[in-house]
Design a protein around this motif. Sequence first.
Motif, PDB file in Angstrom:
ATOM      1  N   MET A 133       5.901  37.791  31.696  1.00 14.82           N
ATOM      2  CA  MET A 133       6.182  36.883  30.575  1.00 14.82           C
ATOM      3  C   MET A 133       7.342  37.359  29.709  1.00 14.82           C
ATOM      4  O   MET A 133       7.707  36.699  28.745  1.00 14.82           O
ATOM      5  CB  MET A 133       4.941  36.650  29.716  1.00 14.82           C
ATOM      6  CG  MET A 133       4.498  37.787  28.881  1.00 14.82           C
ATOM      7  SD  MET A 133       3.033  37.289  27.945  1.00 14.82           S
ATOM      8  CE  MET A 133       2.618  38.837  27.167  1.00 14.82           C
ATOM      9  N   GLY A 134       7.930  38.486  30.069  1.00 18.18           N
ATOM     10  CA  GLY A 134       9.072  38.975  29.309  1.00 18.18           C
ATOM     11  C   GLY A 134       8.676  39.624  28.003  1.00 18.18           C
ATOM     12  O   GLY A 134       9.314  39.411  26.982  1.00 18.18           O
ATOM     13  N   GLY A 135       7.624  40.420  28.036  1.00 16.10           N
ATOM     14  CA  GLY A 135       7.163  41.128  26.850  1.00 16.10           C
ATOM     15  C   GLY A 135       7.506  42.608  26.928  1.00 16.10           C
ATOM     16  O   GLY A 135       8.013  43.093  27.930  1.00 16.10           O
ATOM     17  N   ASP A 136       7.218  43.305  25.871  1.00 16.62           N
ATOM     18  CA  ASP A 136       7.481  44.737  25.780  1.00 16.62           C
ATOM     19  C   ASP A 136       6.149  45.477  25.803  1.00 16.62           C
ATOM     20  O   ASP A 136       5.541  45.729  24.757  1.00 16.62           O
ATOM     21  CB  ASP A 136       8.266  45.043  24.503  1.00 16.62           C
ATOM     22  CG  ASP A 136       8.740  46.481  24.425  1.00 16.62           C
ATOM     23  OD1 ASP A 136       8.139  47.356  25.086  1.00 16.62           O
ATOM     24  OD2 ASP A 136       9.703  46.730  23.680  1.00 16.62           O
ATOM     25  N   TYR A 137       5.719  45.825  27.010  1.00 21.63           N
ATOM     26  CA  TYR A 137       4.419  46.473  27.189  1.00 21.63           C
ATOM     27  C   TYR A 137       4.348  47.812  26.453  1.00 21.63           C
ATOM     28  O   TYR A 137       3.360  48.107  25.793  1.00 21.63           O
ATOM     29  CB  TYR A 137       4.126  46.657  28.681  1.00 21.63           C
ATOM     30  CG  TYR A 137       2.824  47.358  28.955  1.00 21.63           C
ATOM     31  CD1 TYR A 137       1.607  46.699  28.775  1.00 21.63           C
ATOM     32  CD2 TYR A 137       2.796  48.679  29.386  1.00 21.63           C
ATOM     33  CE1 TYR A 137       0.406  47.342  29.013  1.00 21.63           C
ATOM     34  CE2 TYR A 137       1.601  49.329  29.630  1.00 21.63           C
ATOM     35  CZ  TYR A 137       0.410  48.657  29.437  1.00 21.63           C
ATOM     36  OH  TYR A 137      -0.786  49.292  29.671  1.00 21.63           O
ATOM     37  N   ALA A 138       5.390  48.621  26.553  1.00 24.30           N
ATOM     38  CA  ALA A 138       5.383  49.939  25.902  1.00 24.30           C
ATOM     39  C   ALA A 138       5.197  49.791  24.396  1.00 24.30           C
ATOM     40  O   ALA A 138       4.456  50.562  23.772  1.00 24.30           O
ATOM     41  CB  ALA A 138       6.672  50.695  26.217  1.00 24.30           C
ATOM     42  N   ASP A 139       5.845  48.808  23.795  1.00 27.60           N
ATOM     43  CA  ASP A 139       5.734  48.595  22.354  1.00 27.60           C
ATOM     44  C   ASP A 139       4.327  48.169  21.963  1.00 27.60           C
ATOM     45  O   ASP A 139       3.767  48.678  20.990  1.00 27.60           O
ATOM     46  CB  ASP A 139       6.766  47.564  21.892  1.00 27.60           C
ATOM     47  CG  ASP A 139       6.807  47.426  20.388  1.00 27.60           C
ATOM     48  OD1 ASP A 139       7.058  48.446  19.710  1.00 27.60           O
ATOM     49  OD2 ASP A 139       6.573  46.306  19.895  1.00 27.60           O
ATOM     50  N   VAL A 140       3.737  47.249  22.702  1.00 27.78           N
ATOM     51  CA  VAL A 140       2.402  46.773  22.345  1.00 27.78           C
ATOM     52  C   VAL A 140       1.360  47.865  22.571  1.00 27.78           C
ATOM     53  O   VAL A 140       0.410  47.993  21.802  1.00 27.78           O
ATOM     54  CB  VAL A 140       2.040  45.450  23.054  1.00 27.78           C
ATOM     55  CG1 VAL A 140       1.678  45.657  24.517  1.00 27.78           C
ATOM     56  CG2 VAL A 140       0.916  44.733  22.316  1.00 27.78           C
TER      57      VAL A 140
END
Length: 117
Positions: free
Chosen positions: A10-17
């Motif tokens: 989905m184009g998210g930032d897994y590391a940030d979340v």
Amino acid sequence: MTIRECYEKMGGDYADVVNRLRTDERIARFLLKVADDKSFELLCDSMANRDVETAFRAAHTLKGVCSNLSITRLFGSASALTEKLRGASEISAECAPLFEKVKQDYALTIECIRAIA
């Protein structure tokens, strides 16, 4: 689908979340609430009714949800629409392609979130 795979697709930032919420279980719990959030529905209705104030609030809320959950792609499109609507007296023709991008990004996001349920 894993949470990491969901974020990649989905184009998210897994590391940030993960840095913010710490566990995949907690991330999943909040992601599943996104599908139940009425901001997108309100945005669609208000755009159809050409209600700029409500459209702005809905886009802004969607942007905030995406920011908090590091849903980067949808955050970007919701942010662009929010800024076009900010302080506007009417929904201009320039909003149409921005709204279409939000709809596309939202559909992909929801598809990914439902794949983890």
